[in-house]
Write a protein that holds these residues in place. Structure first.
Motif, mmCIF file in Angstrom:
data_model
loop_
_atom_site.group_PDB
_atom_site.id
_atom_site.type_symbol
_atom_site.label_atom_id
_atom_site.label_comp_id
_atom_site.label_asym_id
_atom_site.label_seq_id
_atom_site.Cartn_x
_atom_site.Cartn_y
_atom_site.Cartn_z
ATOM 1 N N LEU A 50 1.021 -0.904 0.052
ATOM 2 C CA LEU A 50 -0.005 -0.051 -0.314
ATOM 3 C C LEU A 50 0.764 1.062 -0.082
ATOM 4 C CD1 LEU A 50 -2.691 0.695 -0.183
ATOM 5 C CD2 LEU A 50 -2.535 1.189 2.414
ATOM 6 N N ILE A 51 1.711 1.294 1.335
ATOM 7 C CA ILE A 51 3.084 2.325 1.050
ATOM 8 C C ILE A 51 3.672 3.017 -0.523
ATOM 9 C CG2 ILE A 51 4.711 3.792 2.218
ATOM 10 C CD1 ILE A 51 4.385 1.453 4.370
ATOM 11 N N GLY A 52 4.063 2.165 -1.050
ATOM 12 C CA GLY A 52 4.911 2.590 -2.686
ATOM 13 C C GLY A 52 3.270 2.640 -3.111
ATOM 14 N N LEU A 53 1.965 2.287 -3.510
ATOM 15 C CA LEU A 53 0.934 3.176 -4.354
ATOM 16 C C LEU A 53 0.605 4.058 -3.508
ATOM 17 C CD1 LEU A 53 -1.426 -0.721 -4.036
ATOM 18 C CD2 LEU A 53 0.138 0.562 -6.663
ATOM 19 N N ILE A 54 0.470 4.408 -2.527
ATOM 20 C CA ILE A 54 0.496 5.881 -1.620
ATOM 21 C C ILE A 54 1.204 7.237 -2.612
ATOM 22 C CG2 ILE A 54 0.528 6.821 0.091
ATOM 23 C CD1 ILE A 54 -1.223 4.669 1.175
ATOM 24 N N VAL A 55 2.536 6.609 -2.488
ATOM 25 C CA VAL A 55 3.514 7.501 -3.570
ATOM 26 C C VAL A 55 2.912 7.642 -4.510
ATOM 27 C CG1 VAL A 55 6.111 7.692 -3.682
ATOM 28 C CG2 VAL A 55 4.870 6.792 -1.706
ATOM 29 N N VAL A 56 2.925 7.089 -5.752
ATOM 30 C CA VAL A 56 2.173 6.872 -6.756
ATOM 31 C C VAL A 56 0.866 7.712 -7.108
ATOM 32 C CG1 VAL A 56 1.216 5.884 -8.894
ATOM 33 C CG2 VAL A 56 3.464 4.761 -7.416
ATOM 34 N N LEU A 57 -0.144 7.076 -5.719
ATOM 35 C CA LEU A 57 -1.118 8.434 -6.111
ATOM 36 C C LEU A 57 -0.606 9.853 -5.715
ATOM 37 C CD1 LEU A 57 -4.017 5.744 -4.639
ATOM 38 C CD2 LEU A 57 -2.997 6.744 -6.865
ATOM 39 N N ILE A 58 0.001 10.179 -3.964
ATOM 40 C CA ILE A 58 0.362 11.620 -4.144
ATOM 41 C C ILE A 58 1.568 12.371 -5.205
ATOM 42 C CG2 ILE A 58 1.818 12.704 -2.749
ATOM 43 C CD1 ILE A 58 1.846 10.476 -0.532
ATOM 44 N N PHE A 59 2.299 11.405 -6.038
ATOM 45 C CA PHE A 59 2.548 11.832 -7.582
ATOM 46 C C PHE A 59 1.752 12.112 -8.215
ATOM 47 C CE2 PHE A 59 4.354 11.003 -11.440
ATOM 48 C CZ PHE A 59 5.148 11.814 -11.901
ATOM 49 N N ALA A 60 0.616 10.783 -8.491
ATOM 50 C CA ALA A 60 0.089 11.585 -9.621
ATOM 51 C C ALA A 60 -0.940 13.249 -9.271
ATOM 52 C CB ALA A 60 -1.146 10.524 -9.552
ATOM 53 N N PHE A 61 -1.215 12.818 -8.169
ATOM 54 C CA PHE A 61 -1.947 14.359 -7.735
ATOM 55 C C PHE A 61 -1.264 15.555 -7.777
ATOM 56 C CE2 PHE A 61 -3.109 17.201 -4.973
ATOM 57 C CZ PHE A 61 -4.545 17.384 -4.711
ATOM 58 N N ILE A 62 0.308 16.408 -7.362
ATOM 59 C CA ILE A 62 1.193 16.440 -7.306
ATOM 60 C C ILE A 62 1.388 17.234 -8.680
ATOM 61 C CG2 ILE A 62 3.128 17.880 -6.556
ATOM 62 C CD1 ILE A 62 2.671 16.434 -3.993
ATOM 63 N N MET A 63 1.585 16.270 -9.329
ATOM 64 C CA MET A 63 1.981 15.919 -11.006
ATOM 65 C C MET A 63 0.715 16.387 -12.301
ATOM 66 S SD MET A 63 2.562 13.699 -14.309
ATOM 67 C CE MET A 63 1.185 13.116 -13.868
ATOM 68 N N GLY A 64 -0.399 16.366 -11.907
ATOM 69 C CA GLY A 64 -1.184 16.703 -12.403
ATOM 70 C C GLY A 64 -1.533 18.240 -11.875
ATOM 71 N N TYR A 65 -1.583 18.882 -10.601
ATOM 72 C CA TYR A 65 -2.027 19.808 -9.939
ATOM 73 C C TYR A 65 -0.407 20.537 -10.867
ATOM 74 C CZ TYR A 65 -1.615 23.953 -6.864
ATOM 75 O OH TYR A 65 -1.604 25.725 -6.179
ATOM 76 N N GLY A 66 0.751 20.388 -10.867
ATOM 77 C CA GLY A 66 1.834 21.141 -11.320
ATOM 78 C C GLY A 66 1.572 21.517 -13.034
ATOM 79 N N ALA A 67 0.723 21.071 -13.272
ATOM 80 C CA ALA A 67 0.712 20.896 -15.058
ATOM 81 C C ALA A 67 0.043 21.415 -14.923
ATOM 82 C CB ALA A 67 0.597 19.181 -15.740
ATOM 83 N N THR A 68 -0.992 21.296 -14.914
ATOM 84 C CA THR A 68 -2.594 22.269 -14.806
ATOM 85 C C THR A 68 -2.059 23.944 -14.907
ATOM 86 O OG1 THR A 68 -3.641 20.965 -14.193
ATOM 87 C CG2 THR A 68 -5.208 22.933 -13.850
ATOM 88 N N MET A 69 -1.112 24.172 -13.614
ATOM 89 C CA MET A 69 -0.580 25.670 -13.733
ATOM 90 C C MET A 69 -0.414 26.270 -14.671
ATOM 91 S SD MET A 69 -2.157 26.392 -10.259
ATOM 92 C CE MET A 69 -1.791 28.227 -9.582
ATOM 93 N N ALA A 70 0.629 25.607 -15.840
ATOM 94 C CA ALA A 70 1.790 25.140 -16.830
ATOM 95 C C ALA A 70 0.883 25.245 -18.317
ATOM 96 C CB ALA A 70 2.824 24.792 -16.930
ATOM 97 N N GLU A 71 -0.350 24.999 -17.959
ATOM 98 C CA GLU A 71 -1.196 24.667 -19.064
ATOM 99 C C GLU A 71 -1.755 26.496 -19.945
ATOM 100 O OE1 GLU A 71 -1.881 22.714 -20.769
ATOM 101 O OE2 GLU A 71 -1.549 21.253 -20.428
ATOM 102 N N PRO A 72 -0.964 26.471 -21.763
ATOM 103 C CA PRO A 72 -1.587 28.053 -21.765
ATOM 104 C C PRO A 72 -3.015 28.204 -22.079
ATOM 105 C CG PRO A 72 0.009 26.441 -23.126
ATOM 106 C CD PRO A 72 -0.226 25.578 -22.308
ATOM 107 N N ALA A 73 -3.768 27.332 -22.176
ATOM 108 C CA ALA A 73 -5.554 27.624 -22.731
ATOM 109 C C ALA A 73 -5.799 27.524 -20.938
ATOM 110 C CB ALA A 73 -5.924 26.443 -23.250
ATOM 111 N N LEU A 74 -6.032 27.756 -20.162
ATOM 112 C CA LEU A 74 -6.045 27.189 -19.424
ATOM 113 C C LEU A 74 -5.654 29.313 -18.528
ATOM 114 C CD1 LEU A 74 -8.123 26.182 -16.370
ATOM 115 C CD2 LEU A 74 -5.641 25.589 -15.538
#
Lengths: 708, 377
Positions: free
Chosen positions: A538-562
């Motif tokens: 579970l711990i490893g999977l949680i690391v992946v999920l947290i990574f996914a969240f922050i990646m989505g957050y950060g990438a969105t802040m950089a989106e030109p259309a947004l």
């Protein structure tokens, strides 16, 4: 006052003065982009080096790429502000005043179609579906490969219809809500129905992702500006969000058209079946409809199917298959059709994927040649072809912007018969946009995508052990005697030996198949992980999920259309609705959406369970939200999945999917679109509640305006 | 084209939700030529610090609509009463209404004043007099900082709109893109006793007498109702501060009794400052896209530049005025009175009153203004 008054005419600016004006201008804009992309870049680098404990391969290329992303975004955003958006707005203002309804609708349809052809997201979808197997999801495979063109047409028609309805909405002041109710309940219905047909079920992810991906960084600002222009002519008074909503329609209609396309071809394809059954002689006539030709199918089977299936293709006759390969060795044109145009394509395939018999046939029974070739091709990193990259991205950027703007300018001059205001500024803007997009695309390809791929392919190592194929090692003069035995807690015996690298002693597992006893060579592929917790813990999977969240957050802040959407919202509401607030809400939503999408892949949850509940919830939220927030919220969903998010999401999705073994990487993008709507609408409901409470309070303190 | 006329320009800043009902009421009363622009209003709110320790006062923004129209001077009161009455807005803290005496200098035939044809006047409401308007133009993003003066002094709730500056910038060729054109236009109404003090404080807050910072001017206002609900908080006492102030205003018949509180603050900002006096604000309203050409024409005979605000023209679809484009823009040119005839001529020559432009020029006096004056005194 009079002292300031100068005669009209150009002021001569010396070179130094010009530089002094340009420097702060350039600096401000570059800083702004650095701010918007720094989060995602720093985060990815730190995650890879610290959490995944891996160096960054090709660091110099990647850093060049990342700087290009920043410079490209700077030019592109400035181009949007100076050129594309003003152009869209003037057309929006003039068109309803000067043209009749049929002309407007025709214009809208062509614009929507054109925008889709200009920014074909089909490449993205193909990448997401690259692991789709024809026997597992025949319909999906057909639409992504042989009929990919039809898919683009379907999406284009969807966007065209959407822009037409969008125009009608603006002209007749229709609310967006009924559109949402009808379209969403229809789509949810289709999705649930599709769940019971295996072919349509596989198509669901593609259809919803088409909706999410089609609206790109050129289309969105253009369509937004157009809508705002039209609403300056036609909108009702006091409507805070007039001009929004078109992006929503442009994300929903393509889902319908793609489902329709799927239904049309549903009869032509067989049901999903076993791999060998698919390639068997009996099914061949049906199977071949999924491919361009028999050669194409054979090549696909060689590259992707198991040896049994390959044999099934030749009626179970091994000799016939080997004879066929021999024939290919001599016949260049036929080999091209089966394996592709590269001259050593056959050897490369045989060395890496072929069975022993096939390798022997291709390499003329030379065992050493096979071994050398295997190592050679496994380590082969395709070289960076500078000219190819420049050429390809240059074309893509020009194709995305120039035909569309040319169409708009021609409409403006020929149909509306108007002089383009600030023509020089608009031309400069378009040039900036093309140049910016060119640099930006290169930057994405060399920088962000590469970084994303590296992380994506290694991300599973946080919860499971994965093979590091590019680090394959050969130990010469290997002696069997050094191998030792260990036992697991269940009493199972495992063999390993110690390897000294530098001053460290490393345990390496021993497998019979890696050992060439004749030449005393042991070749092995190092594994990595699980870094956190136990295998699939579970711990490893949680690391992946947290990574996914922050990646989505950060990438969105950089989106030109947004960013463009945020600026427009701020402009329309005279600064009341801050861009920052909108982007935060959307970014949190995207983060959550990507977490759900990743969960879909990790645990193989059918998309229908993830898509249907949020959309039903959205129907209720839309009902109780104000028109303003419904428009902005649903529009932000369409713009979230842009050129920054998509490659990263795909890299992660495919990296995880490949290791976990799922049919396709679809669905993450559609999850990343639905969650931001939820978050923006929730913010909207909170804000309106608070405002209403305040208004009620102030109306309680009634002061009669002195009725004397 | 008629000769110069004296008219009354009625303006109002409303919370976004009530605008459509006001427009409807005005339309049915015969006012068919309305102008609307998006605005925001500002209020103060106390924000508790972390863990409830300490607090700071922050600005909260709300979307609003800025509405204006012309009526003959004698219908000024009727029109204002109509707005208050028909929209049932006899509560304080929701809106600002004020009237200005303007001169209609020249206009396209369609762009005339409105006549209220309904004789039924309903209730009459007390309107404040002895008022002065303050208009301040700053770069976008600076607006709240300068407008806060009005809130901190309890003067009124200011309205902010977006504008685009032209002038020097347009003479730079493509290099002009390096200079931001986006402006914010702050409008507030103060009692004529306080206005100069408030203006001084705003100049200090925004350093408006420094180069490239902005422009501020006073303009005469006839009558009005001021939105004095400058804070957004729940009432802590039986009567809110606004109620008490409003009651005092009514008893005293104006805001003069409040003078003392203001005069204390004036002294700290008393500096030797050169003001511009006796200027005229020319308001050129025309169809979207034509503003730049007209301003260019005006600049060729001596105007320094203009701030262009985008407007929406509203008229019932069956009225003659619906021929005017709904997308309009208003250029504000502050010039010396002696330049006015030349500028009007230049604008006419540039096609300012043709059917493509539907132009209209209004003028009102500016008794006092301030900006950076260069080295000259």
């Amino acid at each position: 006052m009079a002292a300031q008054q100068q005669a009209v005419g150009k002021i001569k600016v010396t070179f130094t003065q010009a530089i002094r004006m340009l420097l702060p201008y350039v600096r401000d804009r570059i800083m702004e982009q650095i701010k918007s992309v720094s989060l995602i870049i720093v985060y990815l680098i730190l995650f890879q080096t610290i959490v995944l404990q891996m160096g960054i391969v090709e660091a110099s290329v990647i850093s060049v790429g990342l700087s290009l992303v920043i410079v490209g975004l700077t030019f592109f955003m400035e181009g949007l502000m100076l050129g594309l958006m003003p152009l869209g707005e003037v057309i929006g203002i003039k068109l309803p005043q000067k043209s009749k309804l049929p002309v407007i609708l025709a214009f809208a349809f062509i614009l929507g179609m054109g925008a889709t052809f200009a920014e074909p997201a089909i490449g993205v979808l193909k990448a997401a579906g690259s692991s789709v197997k024809p026997w597992e999801a025949p319909l999906l495979f057909l639409l992504l490969n042989k009929y990919a063109n039809y898919l683009v047409y379907a999406v284009g028609a969807g966007v065209g219809i959407a822009v037409m309805f969008g125009m009608l909405r603006f002209l007749y002041k229709w609310s967006l809500k009924p559109f949402i109710y009808i379209l969403i309940s229809g789509l949810v219905g289709i999705t649930i129905l599709g769940y019971f047909d295996p072919n349509l079920c596989a198509l669901t992810g593609l259809a919803w992702d088409c909706g999410a991906v089609t609206t790109g960084p050129v289309t969105v600002p253009l369509v937004l500006a157009l809508g705002i222009g039209i609403c300056r002519i036609a909108g009702s008074s006091g409507d805070g969000a007039a001009g929004f909503g078109m992006v929503t329609l442009a994300s929903l209609f393509p889902i319908i058209t793609v489902f329709t396309l799927g239904a049309v071809f549903l009869g032509d394809v067989s049901k999903p079946m076993e791999e060998t059954a698919f390639f068997s002689k009996g099914n061949q006539s049906k199977a071949i409809t999924l491919f361009l030709s028999k050669e194409d199918m054979t090549g696909y089977a060689f590259r992707n199917a198991s040896i049994e299936s390959q044999l099934a293709l030749f009626g179970g006759d091994k000799n016939e298959m080997l004879a066929y390969l021999n024939k290919l060795k001599q016949n260049d044109s036929k080999r091209g059709e089966v394996f592709g145009q590269e001259p050593d394509a056959l050897e490369c395939w045989a060395a890496l994927y072929g069975s022993e018999d096939q390798q022997m046939t291709v390499f003329n029974n030379d065992k050493d040649a096979v071994k050398d070739a295997a190592i050679h091709y496994a380590r082969l990193v395709p070289p960076i072809k500078v000219f190819d990259i420049l050429n390809r991205n240059g074309r893509a950027a020009a194709q995305a912007i120039i035909p569309l703007t040319l169409f708009l300018i021609l409409v403006f001059i020929i149909i509306l018969r108007e002089k383009l205001p600030h023509a020089d500024e608009i031309m400069l803007g378009i040039t900036f946009a093309v140049f910016g997009m060119f640099l930006f695309n290169i930057g994405i390809e060399l920088g962000l995508s590469k970084l994303g791929d590296q992380i994506g392919s290694k991300l599973p190592s946080s919860f499971m052990s994965i093979e590091m194929k590019e680090q394959i090692r050969n130990i010469t003069n290997f002696k069997k005697e050094t191998v030792q035995t260990a036992t697991t807690s269940e009493g199972e015996l495992k063999e390993f030996f110690y390897l000294k690298t530098g001053s460290d002693y490393e345990e390496v597992p021993y497998y019979e198949r890696g050992h060439d006893e004749e030449k005393a060579i042991y070749s092995y592929t190092p594994t990595k992980g699980p870094l956190y917790g136990s295998e699939r813990g579970l711990i490893g999977l949680i690391v992946v999920l947290i990574f996914a969240f922050i990646m989505g957050y950060g990438a969105t802040m950089a989106e030109p259309a947004l960013n463009a959407l945020g600026l427009t919202v701020e402009q329309i509401t005279v600064g009341v609705f801050k861009k920052k607030v909108l982007m935060q809400a959307v970014a949190l939503g995207v983060g959550t959406g990507i977490v759900l999408g990743v969960a879909k892949i990790l645990w193989g949850i059918p998309l229908v369970f993830l898509l249907v509940p949020p959309y039903i919830l959205l129907l209720f939220l839309s009902k109780i939200s104000t028109e303003e927030y419904v428009n902005i919220g649903w529009d932000s969903a369409g713009v979230t999945t842009g050129p920054v998010t998509v490659p990263l999401v795909l890299a992660v999705g495919l990296g995880l999917g490949g290791q976990v073994g799922v049919v396709e990487g679809f669905g993450i993008l559609s999850m990343a679109s639905v969650c931001p709507i939820l978050s923006v609408l929730s913010v909207g409901i909170l804000v309106t509640r608070r405002q209403k409470a305040m208004l009620q309070e102030s109306s309680k303190i009634v002061i009669k305006g002195g009725n004397s | 084209m008629a000769a110069e006329k004296k008219l009354s320009k009625i303006s109002g800043i409303f919370h976004g939700g009530v605008t459509s009902s006001i427009v409807e009421a005005l339309n049915s009363a015969g006012i068919v030529d309305l102008q609307l622009t998006d605005a925001r209003t500002l209020m103060l709110r106390e924000k508790k610090g972390p863990f409830g320790i300490g607090f700071e006062t922050v600005i909260v923004e709300e979307h609003a609509d800025f509405l204006s129209f012309l009526v003959p001077s004698k219908q000024e009161k009727t029109a204002m009463n109509l707005i208050v009455d028909k929209s049932k807005m006899d509560t304080s803290g929701r809106y600002t209404i004020f009237s200005e005496d303007v001169r209609l200098i020249k206009n396209h035939d369609l762009c005339q004043e409105n006549f209220i044809d309904s004789t039924e006047t309903g209730k009459t409401y007390t309107l404040q007099t002895k008022l002065m308007g303050i208009c301040c133009i700053v770069y976008r993003g600076e607006g709240n900082h300068v407008a806060r003066v009005a809130l901190d002094t309890g003067t009124c709730v200011p309205g902010v709109t977006f504008g685009i500056g032209t002038g020097l910038r347009d003479k730079l060729g493509l290099l002009r893109i390096t200079i931001p054109a986006a402006k914010e236009v702050i409008n507030l109404i103060a009692s004529s006793d306080d206005a100069e003090a408030v203006m001084d404080m705003m100049i200090n807050a925004g350093n408006l007498d420094q180069p490239g910072k902005g422009f501020i001017f006073l303009y005469p206002v006839g009558k009005g109702i001021i939105n004095r609900k400058v804070t957004r908080e729940l009432p802590k006492h039986a009567a809110s501060m606004e109620q008490i102030i409003a009651a005092m205003d009514e008893i005293e018949g104006g805001t003069r009794w409040r003078l003392r509180s203001m005069s204390g603050k004036v002294s700290e900002s008393k500096q030797k400052r050169a003001y511009l006096e006796n200027l005229t604000n020319l308001i050129v309203t025309c169809n979207e896209g034509r503003g730049n050409d007209l301003v260019k024409a005006a600049m060729s005979v001596g105007a320094a530049g203009a701030t262009i605000i985008k407007l929406k023209h509203i008229s019932p679809s069956d009225s003659e005025q619906s021929k005017i484009s709904p997308a309009r823009e208003e250029s504000n040119l502050v010039v010396g009175e002696n330049l006015v005839p030349d500028i009007v001529d230049a604008i006419e020559k540039a096609g300012g009153f043709d059917d493509k432009t539907h132009g209209r020029i209004l003028a009102h006096p500016i008794p006092k203004a301030c900006t950076y004056l260069g080295g000259k005194k």
